[in-house]
Design a protein around this motif. Sequence first.
Motif, short mmCIF file in Angstrom:
data_model
loop_
_atom_site.label_atom_id
_atom_site.label_comp_id
_atom_site.label_asym_id
_atom_site.label_seq_id
_atom_site.Cartn_x
_atom_site.Cartn_y
_atom_site.Cartn_z
N THR A 1 -8.88 21.31 18.64
CA THR A 1 -7.97 20.57 19.51
C THR A 1 -7.94 19.08 19.19
OG1 THR A 1 -9.71 20.41 21.19
CG2 THR A 1 -8.16 22.22 21.37
N VAL A 2 -9.09 18.46 19.07
CA VAL A 2 -9.12 17.01 18.87
C VAL A 2 -8.57 16.63 17.49
CG1 VAL A 2 -10.61 14.97 18.74
CG2 VAL A 2 -11.02 16.70 20.49
N LEU A 3 -9.04 17.31 16.44
CA LEU A 3 -8.52 17.01 15.11
C LEU A 3 -7.05 17.40 15.00
CD1 LEU A 3 -11.46 18.11 12.79
CD2 LEU A 3 -10.93 15.83 13.66
N GLY A 4 -6.68 18.50 15.63
CA GLY A 4 -5.28 18.92 15.60
C GLY A 4 -4.37 17.91 16.28
N ALA A 5 -4.80 17.40 17.43
CA ALA A 5 -4.00 16.39 18.13
C ALA A 5 -3.90 15.12 17.31
CB ALA A 5 -4.61 16.10 19.50
N GLY A 6 -5.00 14.71 16.71
CA GLY A 6 -4.98 13.51 15.88
C GLY A 6 -4.09 13.67 14.66
N ALA A 7 -4.13 14.85 14.04
CA ALA A 7 -3.29 15.10 12.86
C ALA A 7 -1.81 15.08 13.23
CB ALA A 7 -3.66 16.44 12.23
N TYR A 8 -1.48 15.68 14.37
CA TYR A 8 -0.09 15.68 14.84
C TYR A 8 0.41 14.25 15.07
CZ TYR A 8 3.42 15.57 18.57
OH TYR A 8 4.51 15.26 19.35
#
Length: 267
Positions: free
Chosen positions: A188-195
Amino acid sequence: MTHVRQPDTDDRLDRKIGSRDVREWRTKAGQRLADRHGRLASRVGARPALAATLAVGGGIAVAATVGASWIYDGVTSRNGIESLDGPALALAQKLRSPAVDASAAGIARLFGPVGMPVLGLAMAGALAARSRELTPVVVVTAAGVGSLAMTLAGKNIIDRNRPHRRDAIAPFEKSPSFPSGHTLNATTVLGAGAYLFALYEERNAPQTVVIATAAATAVTVGLSRVLLGAHWFTDVAVGWTTGAGWLSVLITSHRLFLTSQDPAHTR
């Protein structure tokens, strides 16, 4: 009123991933959702509406995790999904070596209870500095808080034992095994940051690289937990799936926020 994105002169970088404008809603359900969120934003403001959407979405995500945990508990007792876990752990043990073990332990520390919040806040701060607004901090913080709540809910319901320490590698942990918090948080955290990074990057190649890197890192974090014997494979699999679900809520909430700021939406 249905929201169909109209051409305009607004080509800001924080609106597109690839050629797709994230303010576009191509389904009727999406258009209705954007319209309702737009009406809420017009009454209370765009950022309060974002906060409300994240809060509601987070509640739904936690409730879904609780439901998934009960289903998981029932299915494993009837159909033996746990039969996947023994072979997965045996394979992980065959892949171990001093270098691989040290790498996995390093990953555990980097994406653990201390390292992950520090990494997330650093990422949010960098994105906020680049965009010159606090919205990335709100989204990334929500990602971490939501994933923590989901992790705690699953652990408290299932209370599953971790693999035996004789089959594991330090650092050892005492909390229940299901689900893998490392995996859920990284997803979730890395995914949100990547988005968010992709939105602030004009070129397609860096967008693709950062999204692929975040996905590969989440997969690596999960597999490292199995290799260390810190989790069963199904703990990790549920971390990926529930994390992906919460990430989709985060992205949808942010897209609604951007849509509510779009002049075309108010036409």
